[in-house]
Write a protein that holds these residues in place. Structure first.
Motif, PDB file in Angstrom:
ATOM      1  N   GLN A   1      16.605 -30.492  95.285  1.00 35.75           N
ATOM      2  CA  GLN A   1      16.613 -29.022  95.234  1.00 35.75           C
ATOM      3  C   GLN A   1      17.151 -28.304  94.104  1.00 35.75           C
ATOM      4  OE1 GLN A   1      18.510 -27.388  98.675  1.00 35.75           O
ATOM      5  NE2 GLN A   1      17.650 -25.483  98.396  1.00 35.75           N
ATOM      6  N   TYR A   2      16.026 -27.445  93.341  1.00 34.93           N
ATOM      7  CA  TYR A   2      17.220 -26.813  92.242  1.00 34.93           C
ATOM      8  C   TYR A   2      17.103 -25.323  92.333  1.00 34.93           C
ATOM      9  CZ  TYR A   2      15.648 -31.333  89.950  1.00 34.93           C
ATOM     10  OH  TYR A   2      15.765 -32.757  89.942  1.00 34.93           O
ATOM     11  N   GLU A   3      18.107 -24.571  91.535  1.00 32.24           N
ATOM     12  CA  GLU A   3      18.463 -23.314  91.504  1.00 32.24           C
ATOM     13  C   GLU A   3      16.937 -22.556  90.646  1.00 32.24           C
ATOM     14  OE1 GLU A   3      22.061 -21.874  90.204  1.00 32.24           O
ATOM     15  OE2 GLU A   3      23.099 -23.255  91.506  1.00 32.24           O
ATOM     16  N   GLN A   4      16.793 -21.503  90.777  1.00 26.47           N
ATOM     17  CA  GLN A   4      15.953 -20.804  89.838  1.00 26.47           C
ATOM     18  C   GLN A   4      16.483 -20.438  88.704  1.00 26.47           C
ATOM     19  OE1 GLN A   4      12.668 -19.859  90.196  1.00 26.47           O
ATOM     20  NE2 GLN A   4      12.343 -20.402  92.372  1.00 26.47           N
ATOM     21  N   VAL A   5      15.592 -20.738  87.753  1.00 29.84           N
ATOM     22  CA  VAL A   5      16.490 -20.512  86.290  1.00 29.84           C
ATOM     23  C   VAL A   5      15.787 -19.327  85.585  1.00 29.84           C
ATOM     24  CG1 VAL A   5      16.748 -21.403  83.936  1.00 29.84           C
ATOM     25  CG2 VAL A   5      16.996 -22.979  86.042  1.00 29.84           C
ATOM     26  N   SER A   6      16.530 -18.154  85.285  1.00 33.74           N
ATOM     27  CA  SER A   6      15.871 -17.190  84.743  1.00 33.74           C
ATOM     28  C   SER A   6      15.240 -17.234  83.380  1.00 33.74           C
ATOM     29  CB  SER A   6      17.062 -15.819  84.622  1.00 33.74           C
ATOM     30  OG  SER A   6      17.950 -16.238  83.550  1.00 33.74           O
ATOM     31  N   GLN A   7      14.280 -16.162  82.912  1.00 33.88           N
ATOM     32  CA  GLN A   7      13.819 -16.407  81.690  1.00 33.88           C
ATOM     33  C   GLN A   7      14.742 -16.180  80.634  1.00 33.88           C
ATOM     34  OE1 GLN A   7      10.643 -13.761  81.013  1.00 33.88           O
ATOM     35  NE2 GLN A   7      10.022 -14.378  79.173  1.00 33.88           N
ATOM     36  N   ALA A   8      15.634 -15.346  80.811  1.00 30.23           N
ATOM     37  CA  ALA A   8      16.898 -15.316  79.707  1.00 30.23           C
ATOM     38  C   ALA A   8      17.703 -16.392  79.621  1.00 30.23           C
ATOM     39  CB  ALA A   8      17.876 -14.132  79.973  1.00 30.23           C
ATOM     40  N   THR A   9      18.056 -17.293  80.513  1.00 27.67           N
ATOM     41  CA  THR A   9      18.605 -18.827  80.471  1.00 27.67           C
ATOM     42  C   THR A   9      17.573 -19.837  79.667  1.00 27.67           C
ATOM     43  OG1 THR A   9      19.547 -18.169  82.431  1.00 27.67           O
ATOM     44  CG2 THR A   9      19.588 -20.710  81.670  1.00 27.67           C
ATOM     45  N   VAL A  10      16.225 -19.756  79.967  1.00 21.30           N
ATOM     46  CA  VAL A  10      15.329 -20.712  79.337  1.00 21.30           C
ATOM     47  C   VAL A  10      15.322 -20.029  77.660  1.00 21.30           C
ATOM     48  CG1 VAL A  10      13.147 -21.274  79.205  1.00 21.30           C
ATOM     49  CG2 VAL A  10      14.185 -21.122  81.284  1.00 21.30           C
ATOM     50  N   VAL A  11      15.237 -18.997  77.433  1.00 20.70           N
ATOM     51  CA  VAL A  11      15.155 -18.429  75.907  1.00 20.70           C
ATOM     52  C   VAL A  11      16.435 -19.004  75.199  1.00 20.70           C
ATOM     53  CG1 VAL A  11      15.363 -16.751  74.345  1.00 20.70           C
ATOM     54  CG2 VAL A  11      13.605 -16.533  76.398  1.00 20.70           C
ATOM     55  N   ASP A  12      17.754 -18.642  76.097  1.00 20.63           N
ATOM     56  CA  ASP A  12      19.053 -19.156  75.383  1.00 20.63           C
ATOM     57  C   ASP A  12      19.025 -20.662  75.306  1.00 20.63           C
ATOM     58  OD1 ASP A  12      21.904 -18.756  74.828  1.00 20.63           O
ATOM     59  OD2 ASP A  12      22.103 -19.737  76.774  1.00 20.63           O
ATOM     60  N   ARG A  13      18.336 -21.505  76.086  1.00 20.01           N
ATOM     61  CA  ARG A  13      18.395 -22.743  75.833  1.00 20.01           C
ATOM     62  C   ARG A  13      17.661 -23.181  74.713  1.00 20.01           C
ATOM     63  NH1 ARG A  13      17.590 -24.813  81.937  1.00 20.01           N
ATOM     64  NH2 ARG A  13      19.547 -24.034  82.904  1.00 20.01           N
ATOM     65  N   VAL A  14      16.492 -22.576  74.642  1.00 22.22           N
ATOM     66  CA  VAL A  14      15.536 -23.131  73.588  1.00 22.22           C
ATOM     67  C   VAL A  14      16.130 -22.750  72.224  1.00 22.22           C
ATOM     68  CG1 VAL A  14      13.232 -22.458  72.406  1.00 22.22           C
ATOM     69  CG2 VAL A  14      13.363 -22.922  74.882  1.00 22.22           C
ATOM     70  N   ILE A  15      16.732 -21.605  72.026  1.00 24.46           N
ATOM     71  CA  ILE A  15      17.547 -21.013  70.933  1.00 24.46           C
ATOM     72  C   ILE A  15      18.352 -21.717  70.527  1.00 24.46           C
ATOM     73  CG2 ILE A  15      18.620 -19.060  69.682  1.00 24.46           C
ATOM     74  CD1 ILE A  15      17.045 -17.218  71.288  1.00 24.46           C
ATOM     75  N   THR A  16      19.277 -22.170  71.441  1.00 25.96           N
ATOM     76  CA  THR A  16      20.609 -23.255  71.164  1.00 25.96           C
ATOM     77  C   THR A  16      20.162 -24.582  70.728  1.00 25.96           C
ATOM     78  OG1 THR A  16      21.751 -21.886  72.822  1.00 25.96           O
ATOM     79  CG2 THR A  16      22.541 -23.967  72.055  1.00 25.96           C
ATOM     80  N   VAL A  17      19.040 -25.132  71.550  1.00 21.62           N
ATOM     81  CA  VAL A  17      18.665 -26.269  70.958  1.00 21.62           C
ATOM     82  C   VAL A  17      18.225 -26.380  69.378  1.00 21.62           C
ATOM     83  CG1 VAL A  17      16.720 -28.304  71.590  1.00 21.62           C
ATOM     84  CG2 VAL A  17      18.523 -27.201  73.364  1.00 21.62           C
ATOM     85  N   ALA A  18      17.263 -25.393  69.244  1.00 31.68           N
ATOM     86  CA  ALA A  18      16.759 -25.118  67.707  1.00 31.68           C
ATOM     87  C   ALA A  18      17.695 -25.037  66.788  1.00 31.68           C
ATOM     88  CB  ALA A  18      15.564 -23.882  67.732  1.00 31.68           C
ATOM     89  N   LEU A  19      18.947 -24.419  67.280  1.00 35.98           N
ATOM     90  CA  LEU A  19      19.880 -24.157  66.266  1.00 35.98           C
ATOM     91  C   LEU A  19      20.770 -25.402  65.806  1.00 35.98           C
ATOM     92  CD1 LEU A  19      21.413 -20.582  67.301  1.00 35.98           C
ATOM     93  CD2 LEU A  19      20.427 -21.054  65.119  1.00 35.98           C
ATOM     94  N   MET A  20      20.793 -26.072  67.080  1.00 37.60           N
ATOM     95  CA  MET A  20      21.586 -27.374  66.779  1.00 37.60           C
ATOM     96  C   MET A  20      20.630 -28.331  66.140  1.00 37.60           C
ATOM     97  SD  MET A  20      24.625 -26.620  67.938  1.00 37.60           S
ATOM     98  CE  MET A  20      25.165 -28.347  67.754  1.00 37.60           C
ATOM     99  N   ALA A  21      19.529 -28.309  66.602  1.00 35.90           N
ATOM    100  CA  ALA A  21      18.723 -29.355  65.813  1.00 35.90           C
ATOM    101  C   ALA A  21      18.647 -29.146  64.232  1.00 35.90           C
ATOM    102  CB  ALA A  21      17.197 -29.356  66.238  1.00 35.90           C
ATOM    103  N   PHE A  22      18.621 -27.765  63.801  1.00 31.26           N
ATOM    104  CA  PHE A  22      18.450 -27.376  62.441  1.00 31.26           C
ATOM    105  C   PHE A  22      19.939 -27.637  61.825  1.00 31.26           C
ATOM    106  CE2 PHE A  22      19.625 -24.039  59.320  1.00 31.26           C
ATOM    107  CZ  PHE A  22      18.551 -24.233  58.353  1.00 31.26           C
ATOM    108  N   GLY A  23      20.900 -27.315  62.630  1.00 31.45           N
ATOM    109  CA  GLY A  23      22.308 -27.901  62.139  1.00 31.45           C
ATOM    110  C   GLY A  23      22.324 -29.211  61.768  1.00 31.45           C
ATOM    111  N   LEU A  24      21.607 -30.170  62.644  1.00 31.98           N
ATOM    112  CA  LEU A  24      21.706 -31.771  62.449  1.00 31.98           C
ATOM    113  C   LEU A  24      20.881 -31.938  61.190  1.00 31.98           C
ATOM    114  CD1 LEU A  24      22.784 -34.350  63.389  1.00 31.98           C
ATOM    115  CD2 LEU A  24      21.008 -34.572  64.839  1.00 31.98           C
ATOM    116  N   TYR A  25      19.781 -31.297  60.913  1.00 35.06           N
ATOM    117  CA  TYR A  25      18.998 -31.600  59.884  1.00 35.06           C
ATOM    118  C   TYR A  25      19.717 -31.193  58.558  1.00 35.06           C
ATOM    119  CZ  TYR A  25      14.849 -30.887  56.857  1.00 35.06           C
ATOM    120  OH  TYR A  25      13.970 -30.863  55.811  1.00 35.06           O
TER     121      TYR A  25
END
Length: 184
Positions: free
Chosen positions: A54-78
């Motif tokens: 059973q999972y909690e509902q995830v808001s759209q803002a949280t999803v956008v925050d996760r995507v941006i964060t992962v993209a920034l961290m991938a760019f940082g590692l690159y």
């Protein structure tokens, strides 16, 4: 003559029994027989525990925050891995800034400074991932931490390489020559 009584405050004219009844002290607690409570009924006072899967509902803002964060961290590692060649090879750094005719006095020391710089940036990247993971578990925004960490560790890594590089006598001589200054 009027009978002026002060206005009652906080139940001043009520009997102690009425005060207890209105405050909820004399209200009997509802006692349930455990045999009569269905097993799948959630507890009254506590939040219902989650069932497996059973999972909690995830808001759209949280999803956008996760995507941006992962993209920034991938760019940082690159970026850190891309800086590996130029930071650890001082002659590649000289070629990148257009000073390929300079003979360095201590290329091994500059190579060590480059390795230290890369290690510091990788440790900073790993520490940032750890902080972001903890904030993710608490469902807090994370993108701004990735931005700040990227700026800070890029500056620190660049300074670790730039200070010994700029202090090399051959590089100082070339900078002075490019500016038209004669060094003693």
């Amino acid at each position: 003559m009027s009978d002026e009584r002060p206005r009652p405050q906080f139940g001043a004219y009520s009997s102690p029994e009425e005060q207890r009844a209105r405050s909820g002290q004399d209200v009997p607690k509802r006692v349930l027989d455990p045999a009569l409570v269905p097993r799948d009924m959630p507890p009254e006072d506590a939040a219902a525990p989650k069932r497996p899967g059973q999972y909690e509902q995830v808001s759209q803002a949280t999803v956008v925050d996760r995507v941006i964060t992962v993209a920034l961290m991938a760019f940082g590692l690159y970026s850190v891995l891309g800086a590996l060649r130029s930071y650890t090879d001082p002659y590649a750094l000289l070629d990148a800034i257009g000073m390929s005719d300079v003979e360095l006095t201590d290329p091994a020391g500059l190579r060590v400074a480059g390795i230290v710089s890369i290690v510091v940036m990788l440790i900073g990247w790993g520490g940032t991932v750890w902080i972001l993971w903890r904030r993710h578990a608490r469902r807090k925004t994370m993108w701004w931490i990735a931005v700040i960490a990227g700026i800070v560790f890029t500056i620190v890594g660049a300074l670790i390489v730039a200070v010994p590089f700029a202090m090399d006598p051959a590089v100082l001589q070339k900078f002075a020559e490019l500016q038209g200054i004669e060094l003693p």
